[in-house]
Design a protein around this motif. Structure first.
Motif, PDB file in Angstrom:
ATOM      1  N   LEU A 150      29.043  -4.594  80.128  1.00  0.00           N
ATOM      2  CA  LEU A 150      29.595  -3.223  79.915  1.00  0.00           C
ATOM      3  C   LEU A 150      30.670  -2.870  80.760  1.00  0.00           C
ATOM      4  O   LEU A 150      30.758  -1.597  81.325  1.00  0.00           O
ATOM      5  CB  LEU A 150      28.151  -2.137  80.398  1.00  0.00           C
ATOM      6  N   GLY A 151      31.735  -3.524  80.585  1.00  0.00           N
ATOM      7  CA  GLY A 151      33.087  -2.937  80.795  1.00  0.00           C
ATOM      8  C   GLY A 151      33.567  -2.202  79.768  1.00  0.00           C
ATOM      9  O   GLY A 151      33.017  -1.499  79.102  1.00  0.00           O
ATOM     10  N   ALA A 152      34.945  -1.834  79.801  1.00  0.00           N
ATOM     11  CA  ALA A 152      35.386  -1.372  78.919  1.00  0.00           C
ATOM     12  C   ALA A 152      35.355  -1.549  77.376  1.00  0.00           C
ATOM     13  O   ALA A 152      34.628  -0.355  76.685  1.00  0.00           O
ATOM     14  CB  ALA A 152      37.071  -1.156  79.144  1.00  0.00           C
ATOM     15  N   ILE A 153      35.267  -2.678  76.831  1.00  0.00           N
ATOM     16  CA  ILE A 153      35.295  -3.044  75.697  1.00  0.00           C
ATOM     17  C   ILE A 153      33.843  -2.918  75.270  1.00  0.00           C
ATOM     18  O   ILE A 153      33.548  -2.282  74.096  1.00  0.00           O
ATOM     19  CB  ILE A 153      35.700  -4.430  75.402  1.00  0.00           C
ATOM     20  N   ALA A 193      24.082  -3.462  82.467  1.00  0.00           N
ATOM     21  CA  ALA A 193      25.104  -2.872  83.496  1.00  0.00           C
ATOM     22  C   ALA A 193      24.898  -3.779  84.723  1.00  0.00           C
ATOM     23  O   ALA A 193      23.814  -3.609  85.345  1.00  0.00           O
ATOM     24  CB  ALA A 193      25.151  -1.523  83.559  1.00  0.00           C
ATOM     25  N   ARG A 194      26.007  -4.198  85.254  1.00  0.00           N
ATOM     26  CA  ARG A 194      25.884  -4.891  86.437  1.00  0.00           C
ATOM     27  C   ARG A 194      26.557  -3.938  87.586  1.00  0.00           C
ATOM     28  O   ARG A 194      26.094  -3.075  88.145  1.00  0.00           O
ATOM     29  CB  ARG A 194      26.439  -6.196  86.431  1.00  0.00           C
ATOM     30  N   SER A 195      27.856  -4.205  87.958  1.00  0.00           N
ATOM     31  CA  SER A 195      28.658  -3.204  88.757  1.00  0.00           C
ATOM     32  C   SER A 195      28.718  -1.790  88.495  1.00  0.00           C
ATOM     33  O   SER A 195      28.554  -0.998  89.756  1.00  0.00           O
ATOM     34  CB  SER A 195      30.171  -3.769  88.932  1.00  0.00           C
ATOM     35  N   ASN A 196      28.358  -1.342  87.353  1.00  0.00           N
ATOM     36  CA  ASN A 196      28.463   0.157  87.055  1.00  0.00           C
ATOM     37  C   ASN A 196      27.048   0.701  86.926  1.00  0.00           C
ATOM     38  O   ASN A 196      26.958   1.750  86.357  1.00  0.00           O
ATOM     39  CB  ASN A 196      29.205   0.326  85.911  1.00  0.00           C
ATOM     40  N   TYR A 197      25.924  -0.164  86.952  1.00  0.00           N
ATOM     41  CA  TYR A 197      24.512   0.150  86.836  1.00  0.00           C
ATOM     42  C   TYR A 197      24.339   1.569  87.180  1.00  0.00           C
ATOM     43  O   TYR A 197      23.629   2.520  86.580  1.00  0.00           O
ATOM     44  CB  TYR A 197      23.655  -0.706  87.426  1.00  0.00           C
ATOM     45  N   LYS A 250      22.671   7.364  86.216  1.00  0.00           N
ATOM     46  CA  LYS A 250      22.669   8.594  86.470  1.00  0.00           C
ATOM     47  C   LYS A 250      23.375   9.324  85.584  1.00  0.00           C
ATOM     48  O   LYS A 250      23.018  10.463  85.252  1.00  0.00           O
ATOM     49  CB  LYS A 250      23.485   8.658  88.013  1.00  0.00           C
ATOM     50  N   ASN A 251      24.522   8.995  84.997  1.00  0.00           N
ATOM     51  CA  ASN A 251      25.518  10.029  84.205  1.00  0.00           C
ATOM     52  C   ASN A 251      25.486   9.482  83.031  1.00  0.00           C
ATOM     53  O   ASN A 251      26.298  10.091  82.176  1.00  0.00           O
ATOM     54  CB  ASN A 251      26.763  10.026  85.044  1.00  0.00           C
ATOM     55  N   GLY A 252      25.082   8.235  82.364  1.00  0.00           N
ATOM     56  CA  GLY A 252      25.657   7.849  81.261  1.00  0.00           C
ATOM     57  C   GLY A 252      26.866   7.413  81.003  1.00  0.00           C
ATOM     58  O   GLY A 252      27.393   7.077  82.258  1.00  0.00           O
ATOM     59  N   PRO A 310      33.376   3.678  87.425  1.00  0.00           N
ATOM     60  CA  PRO A 310      32.066   3.206  86.985  1.00  0.00           C
ATOM     61  C   PRO A 310      31.526   4.122  85.626  1.00  0.00           C
ATOM     62  O   PRO A 310      31.383   5.423  85.937  1.00  0.00           O
ATOM     63  CB  PRO A 310      31.210   2.854  88.122  1.00  0.00           C
ATOM     64  N   GLY A 311      31.467   3.710  84.577  1.00  0.00           N
ATOM     65  CA  GLY A 311      30.842   4.423  83.543  1.00  0.00           C
ATOM     66  C   GLY A 311      31.930   5.464  82.797  1.00  0.00           C
ATOM     67  O   GLY A 311      31.349   6.226  81.899  1.00  0.00           O
TER      68      GLY A 311
END
Length: 318
Positions: A13-16, A36-40, A45-47, A141-142
């Motif tokens: 779940l990076g940019a692409i 989602a890993r680093s941005n879980y 919380k925010n989608g 993140p996100g």
């Protein structure tokens, strides 16, 4: 009667990955789970917030957000791999809980040879392979910023053990999601051609920008030898692709050099990873072409030198 929802798992779940999560979220036929890993924490919380030059500003929430494939409790119809193509065999093993014989993998990654670890691990599954030209960045993140660049080439990585009609129906169903999502794409019969065309580009610009830490125009104007060296590197990768049976044409180097000269100086994803001390996508962009060259007896001194240097840098990060 409403059609049954199609379970889709998106890994990376990076940019692409976030961009294609947005596209898939726009069709009500998909039930979307994202890993989602680093941005879980931010995504739970925010989608995901996307600011797109083509699609506008949107905030959306996937149906389910998980940290690891180990949390999966059932098989998925489609598994999209939008992660950086590092340690592909390990990723295939991690995704095992989400796979049965009816699962189709969708590989949206740079490089060549990406499909083979999934075919080895799951020989009964179909694989859709893709080349994307989406200009997206995860600014925090996100949070995704998307410029106008948006295109996808998609086709089958044919599986002799699956009926052609079944494979085509899976390709048709998945591309119907892209149509509803409103993104640009083309179905390509021989996907190895665009894969190798892009790897000629990436082998040059990812490696050079990562090793020099300058942008493309700064490199090309750094000395009289810079452009000829770049052209030799591209020519070596083209020779390997042809040796593998891919019909790369004579004018590709000229077209790619014309394309880079028409752009302002740009960096690369590999340069960003190198700057931040993260593992780089060396194997699928440089390692596979170099290994094929050695198998075929094709001399590739520039490719071999850059690959060797990048592996030393990458080893330091790991």
């Amino acid at each position: 009667m409403e059609k049954e929802k199609i379970n889709v798992l998106l890994y990376g779940l990076g940019a692409i990955g976030s961009f294609y999560a947005f596209i898939l979220h726009r069709t009500n036929r998909v039930r979307l789970t994202v890993v989602a890993r680093s941005n879980y924490e931010a995504v739970v919380k925010n989608g995901i917030y996307i600011d797109s030059a083509n699609h506008g500003q949107h905030r959306f929430h996937p149906d389910l957000v998980i940290k690891s494939p180990s949390e999966v409790t059932h098989p998925y119809h489609y598994i999209i791999c939008a992660n950086k193509a590092i340690d592909q065999d390990a990723v295939a093993a991690q995704l095992g809980p989400a796979v049965d014989d009816n699962t189709t993998f969708v590989i949206i990654q740079n490089g060549v040879g990406n499909e083979e670890p999934f075919r080895r691990a799951f020989p009964a599954c179909s694989v859709l392979t893709c080349v994307t030209w989406v200009g997206a960045t995860q600014t925090s993140p996100g949070v995704i910023t998307h410029i106008k660049s948006e295109d996808l080439q998609i086709g089958l990585f044919p599986n002799p053990s699956v009926e052609v009609s079944v494979e085509n129906s899976r390709l048709e169903e998945f591309t119907s999601f892209l149509t509803v999502g409103g993104t640009k794409f083309q179905v390509v019969e021989d996907m190895q051609l665009p894969r190798w065309e892009k790897v000629v580009w990436n082998a040059a610009w990812n490696s050079i920008t990562a090793l020099t830490m300058v942008d493309t125009q700064t490199w090309l104007t750094s000395s009289a030898d810079a452009a000829p060296l770049t052209r030799r590197l591209m020519g070596e990768v083209i020779a390997v692709g042809r040796g593998c049976g891919v019909n790369l044409d004579e004018g590709l180097v000229d077209r790619l050099m014309d394309k880079i000269n028409a752009l302002p100086g740009i960096g690369s994803s590999m340069q960003v990873d190198c700057r931040n001390g993260r593992p780089m996508e060396i194997e699928v962009i440089l390692g596979v072409p170099l290994r094929r060259a050695k198998e075929l007896g094709i001399d590739t001194p520039v490719l071999e030198t850059l690959t060797c240097l990048l592996r030393a840098v990458d080893g330091r990060f790991r």
